[in-house]
Write a protein that holds these residues in place. Structure first.
Motif, short mmCIF file in Angstrom:
data_model
loop_
_atom_site.label_atom_id
_atom_site.label_comp_id
_atom_site.label_asym_id
_atom_site.label_seq_id
_atom_site.Cartn_x
_atom_site.Cartn_y
_atom_site.Cartn_z
N LYS A 79 0.82 -1.21 0.00
CA LYS A 79 0.00 0.00 0.00
C LYS A 79 0.85 1.27 0.00
CE LYS A 79 -1.84 1.61 3.83
NZ LYS A 79 -1.49 3.04 3.71
N HIS A 80 0.46 2.24 -0.81
CA HIS A 80 1.16 3.52 -0.77
C HIS A 80 0.92 4.19 0.58
CE1 HIS A 80 2.31 7.63 -1.63
NE2 HIS A 80 2.98 7.13 -2.65
N PRO A 81 1.96 4.77 1.18
CA PRO A 81 1.80 5.32 2.54
C PRO A 81 0.77 6.44 2.64
CG PRO A 81 3.99 5.80 1.62
CD PRO A 81 3.36 4.81 0.71
N MET A 82 0.44 7.11 1.55
CA MET A 82 -0.53 8.20 1.64
C MET A 82 -1.97 7.71 1.50
SD MET A 82 1.38 11.30 -0.39
CE MET A 82 0.38 12.61 0.32
N LEU A 83 -2.17 6.42 1.23
CA LEU A 83 -3.52 5.88 1.08
C LEU A 83 -4.01 5.29 2.40
CD1 LEU A 83 -5.90 5.04 -0.85
CD2 LEU A 83 -4.76 2.81 -0.99
N THR A 84 -5.22 5.63 2.76
CA THR A 84 -5.89 4.99 3.89
C THR A 84 -7.00 4.10 3.35
OG1 THR A 84 -5.45 6.88 5.32
CG2 THR A 84 -7.20 5.37 6.02
N ILE A 85 -6.93 2.82 3.68
CA ILE A 85 -7.96 1.89 3.22
C ILE A 85 -9.23 2.15 4.02
CG2 ILE A 85 -8.61 -0.54 2.96
CD1 ILE A 85 -5.62 -1.21 2.84
N PRO A 86 -10.36 2.34 3.36
CA PRO A 86 -11.59 2.61 4.10
C PRO A 86 -12.06 1.40 4.90
CG PRO A 86 -12.06 2.28 1.77
CD PRO A 86 -10.56 2.30 1.90
N GLU A 87 -12.82 1.69 5.94
CA GLU A 87 -13.37 0.60 6.77
C GLU A 87 -14.62 0.05 6.07
OE1 GLU A 87 -12.00 -0.76 9.28
OE2 GLU A 87 -10.37 0.69 9.57
N ASP A 88 -14.38 -0.74 5.02
CA ASP A 88 -15.49 -1.25 4.22
C ASP A 88 -15.86 -2.68 4.58
OD1 ASP A 88 -13.32 -2.60 3.19
OD2 ASP A 88 -13.44 -1.70 1.20
N GLY A 89 -15.14 -3.27 5.55
CA GLY A 89 -15.47 -4.61 5.99
C GLY A 89 -14.96 -5.72 5.08
N LEU A 90 -14.30 -5.36 3.97
CA LEU A 90 -13.81 -6.39 3.06
C LEU A 90 -12.50 -6.99 3.58
CD1 LEU A 90 -14.41 -4.65 -0.41
CD2 LEU A 90 -15.88 -6.32 0.76
N PRO A 91 -12.25 -8.26 3.27
CA PRO A 91 -10.99 -8.88 3.68
C PRO A 91 -9.80 -8.15 3.07
CG PRO A 91 -12.52 -10.54 2.87
CD PRO A 91 -13.14 -9.20 2.56
N ARG A 92 -8.71 -8.11 3.85
CA ARG A 92 -7.47 -7.49 3.38
C ARG A 92 -6.37 -8.54 3.40
NH1 ARG A 92 -7.58 -1.81 6.83
NH2 ARG A 92 -9.75 -1.25 6.33
N HIS A 93 -5.72 -8.72 2.26
CA HIS A 93 -4.72 -9.77 2.15
C HIS A 93 -3.35 -9.14 1.90
CE1 HIS A 93 -7.86 -12.81 2.00
NE2 HIS A 93 -8.50 -12.04 1.15
N PRO A 94 -2.30 -9.64 2.58
CA PRO A 94 -0.98 -9.03 2.43
C PRO A 94 -0.43 -9.12 1.01
CG PRO A 94 -0.88 -11.07 3.73
CD PRO A 94 -2.33 -10.73 3.55
N GLY A 95 -0.73 -10.21 0.32
CA GLY A 95 -0.29 -10.39 -1.06
C GLY A 95 -1.47 -10.81 -1.90
#
Ligand SMILES: [Zn+2]
Ligand SMILES: [Zn+2]
Length: 148
Positions: free
Chosen positions: A121-137
């Motif tokens: 993830k780019h450091p200036m991006l904040t992932i929204p709290e959308d409840g979707l799964p987040r995977h490292p790769g």
């Protein structure tokens, strides 16, 4: 469900145009550096579509390729630079379409189901709290598309 989603590049004259006619196998947000650095965006919104349901309908002679990896073949317009879709060797039956290059009123056919490559993830991006799964790769959605 029969759909027909159309998109293309940003050229005013003789644009590349493409379409697909099947519901995508999946839609996801990608934060990998290949996608973000190539598009100049902080995230990529990707539809995974069967190659048999996809066709280029205009401007095919303007399409050029750039491999961000030996196995990752990104197609863009030689005139406007728009990066529309890519082919990945690990998914021989599908291609990955950058959804924002679809027409804005296009029916994509599916909603995003997860975030992938969040470790990139780019450091200036904040992932929204959308409840979707987040995977490292990369991560499968459990459909026929196999992990790279
Ligand atoms: Zn173009
Ligand atoms: Zn990516």
């Amino acid at each position: 469900m029969a759909i027909l989603a159309k998109g293309g590049c940003r050229c005013d004259v003789n644009p590349v145009r493409y379409e697909y006619s099947a519901t995508p196998a999946e839609v996801h947000y990608c934060l990998c550096t290949d996608c973000t650095d190539t598009c100049g965006g902080a995230l990529a919104l990707i539809a995974v579509v069967e190659r048999s349901a996809f066709k280029i309908t205009a401007g095919e002679d303007k399409i050029r390729n750039f491999d961000t990896k030996p196995t990752c073949h990104r197609r863009f317009c030689k005139d406007c630079g728009c990066h529309m879709f890519l082919y990945v060797d690990a998914f021989p039956d599908h291609l990955l379409i950058h959804i924002p290059t679809l027409d804005r009123d296009a029916e994509v056919g599916a909603q995003p189901d997860r975030w992938v490559f969040v470790n990139s993830k780019h450091p200036m991006l904040t992932i929204p709290e959308d409840g979707l799964p987040r995977h490292p790769g990369w991560a499968n959605s459990g459909d026929p598309v196999q992990a790279a």
